[in-house]
Design a protein around this motif. Structure first.
Motif, short mmCIF file in Angstrom:
data_model
loop_
_atom_site.label_atom_id
_atom_site.label_comp_id
_atom_site.label_asym_id
_atom_site.label_seq_id
_atom_site.Cartn_x
_atom_site.Cartn_y
_atom_site.Cartn_z
N LYS A 244 0.85 -1.08 0.07
CA LYS A 244 0.12 0.08 0.06
C LYS A 244 0.91 1.48 0.03
CE LYS A 244 -3.43 2.37 2.48
NZ LYS A 244 -4.41 2.55 3.74
N ASN A 245 1.86 1.18 0.98
CA ASN A 245 2.70 2.51 0.92
C ASN A 245 3.86 2.67 0.04
OD1 ASN A 245 0.85 4.03 3.02
ND2 ASN A 245 1.59 2.16 4.25
N LYS A 246 4.27 1.53 -0.61
CA LYS A 246 5.46 1.37 -1.54
C LYS A 246 6.75 1.58 -0.79
CE LYS A 246 2.99 1.28 -5.28
NZ LYS A 246 2.16 -0.07 -5.48
N ASP A 247 6.74 0.88 0.36
CA ASP A 247 8.26 0.90 1.11
C ASP A 247 8.16 -0.34 2.16
OD1 ASP A 247 6.67 1.60 3.26
OD2 ASP A 247 7.21 3.46 3.66
N ALA A 248 9.27 -0.36 2.90
CA ALA A 248 9.25 -1.44 3.92
C ALA A 248 8.98 -0.92 5.30
CB ALA A 248 10.87 -2.05 4.26
N ARG A 249 7.86 -1.55 6.00
CA ARG A 249 7.62 -1.25 7.36
C ARG A 249 7.98 -2.29 8.41
NH1 ARG A 249 3.91 3.48 7.19
NH2 ARG A 249 4.22 4.22 5.06
N THR A 250 8.02 -1.93 9.56
CA THR A 250 8.43 -2.86 10.64
C THR A 250 7.36 -3.69 11.03
OG1 THR A 250 8.45 -1.29 12.51
CG2 THR A 250 10.58 -1.84 11.37
N GLU A 251 6.13 -3.12 11.08
CA GLU A 251 4.89 -3.75 11.63
C GLU A 251 4.72 -5.21 11.07
OE1 GLU A 251 3.59 -0.19 9.77
OE2 GLU A 251 4.90 0.23 11.44
N GLY A 252 4.94 -5.34 9.73
CA GLY A 252 4.60 -6.44 9.08
C GLY A 252 5.54 -7.30 8.68
N MET A 253 6.96 -6.92 8.95
CA MET A 253 7.90 -7.85 8.82
C MET A 253 7.93 -9.13 9.43
SD MET A 253 9.84 -6.03 6.76
CE MET A 253 11.43 -6.85 6.74
N SER A 254 7.44 -9.20 10.66
CA SER A 254 7.48 -10.61 11.28
C SER A 254 6.30 -11.60 10.39
CB SER A 254 6.96 -10.44 12.68
OG SER A 254 5.59 -9.79 12.91
N TYR A 255 5.22 -10.90 10.29
CA TYR A 255 4.18 -11.59 9.50
C TYR A 255 4.93 -12.15 8.14
CZ TYR A 255 1.15 -10.30 12.88
OH TYR A 255 0.14 -10.10 13.83
N GLY A 256 5.61 -11.46 7.51
CA GLY A 256 6.30 -11.63 6.22
C GLY A 256 7.13 -12.86 6.27
N MET A 257 8.13 -12.60 7.42
CA MET A 257 9.18 -13.56 7.41
C MET A 257 8.50 -14.97 7.97
SD MET A 257 11.75 -12.24 6.83
CE MET A 257 12.74 -10.92 6.85
N ILE A 258 7.26 -14.74 8.61
CA ILE A 258 6.76 -16.25 8.90
C ILE A 258 6.08 -16.93 7.75
CG2 ILE A 258 4.56 -17.31 10.04
CD1 ILE A 258 5.26 -15.17 12.33
N PHE A 259 5.53 -16.04 6.81
CA PHE A 259 5.12 -16.60 5.46
C PHE A 259 6.24 -17.06 4.57
CE2 PHE A 259 3.94 -15.29 1.07
CZ PHE A 259 3.15 -16.27 1.06
N ILE A 260 7.22 -16.62 4.68
CA ILE A 260 8.32 -16.92 3.79
C ILE A 260 8.90 -18.23 4.27
CG2 ILE A 260 10.91 -16.28 3.02
CD1 ILE A 260 9.77 -13.27 2.86
N LYS A 261 9.04 -18.19 5.71
CA LYS A 261 9.50 -19.68 6.49
C LYS A 261 8.69 -20.62 6.05
CE LYS A 261 11.80 -21.96 9.43
NZ LYS A 261 12.92 -22.67 8.93
N GLN A 262 7.29 -20.41 5.93
CA GLN A 262 6.46 -21.55 5.69
C GLN A 262 6.68 -22.04 4.33
OE1 GLN A 262 4.24 -23.08 7.81
NE2 GLN A 262 5.42 -21.74 9.40
N LEU A 263 6.93 -21.09 3.30
CA LEU A 263 6.99 -21.59 1.89
C LEU A 263 8.36 -22.51 1.71
CD1 LEU A 263 6.25 -18.22 -0.23
CD2 LEU A 263 4.88 -20.39 0.25
#
Length: 51
Positions: A32-51
């Motif tokens: 949405k904001n076209k940058d990197a934010r710390t709020e969603g980083m943990s969710y993104g890392m969990i998602f990537i780890k699951q893949l």
């Protein structure tokens, strides 16, 4: 098939959300904001780890 498509969409698609910086670094982009934010980083890392 679904897992392969998810992997492609996240890492290789022109609208991907995961970007690599060198060999051992990367980030998950805030679509949405076209940058990197710390709020969603943990969710993104969990998602990537699951893949």
């Amino acid at each position: 098939m679904k897992l392969a498509k998810a992997d492609h969409d996240v890492f290789e698609d022109p609208n991907r959300i995961c970007f690599e910086l060198g060999v051992s670094l990367g980030y998950v982009s805030d679509v949405k904001n076209k940058d990197a934010r710390t709020e969603g980083m943990s969710y993104g890392m969990i998602f990537i780890k699951q893949l």
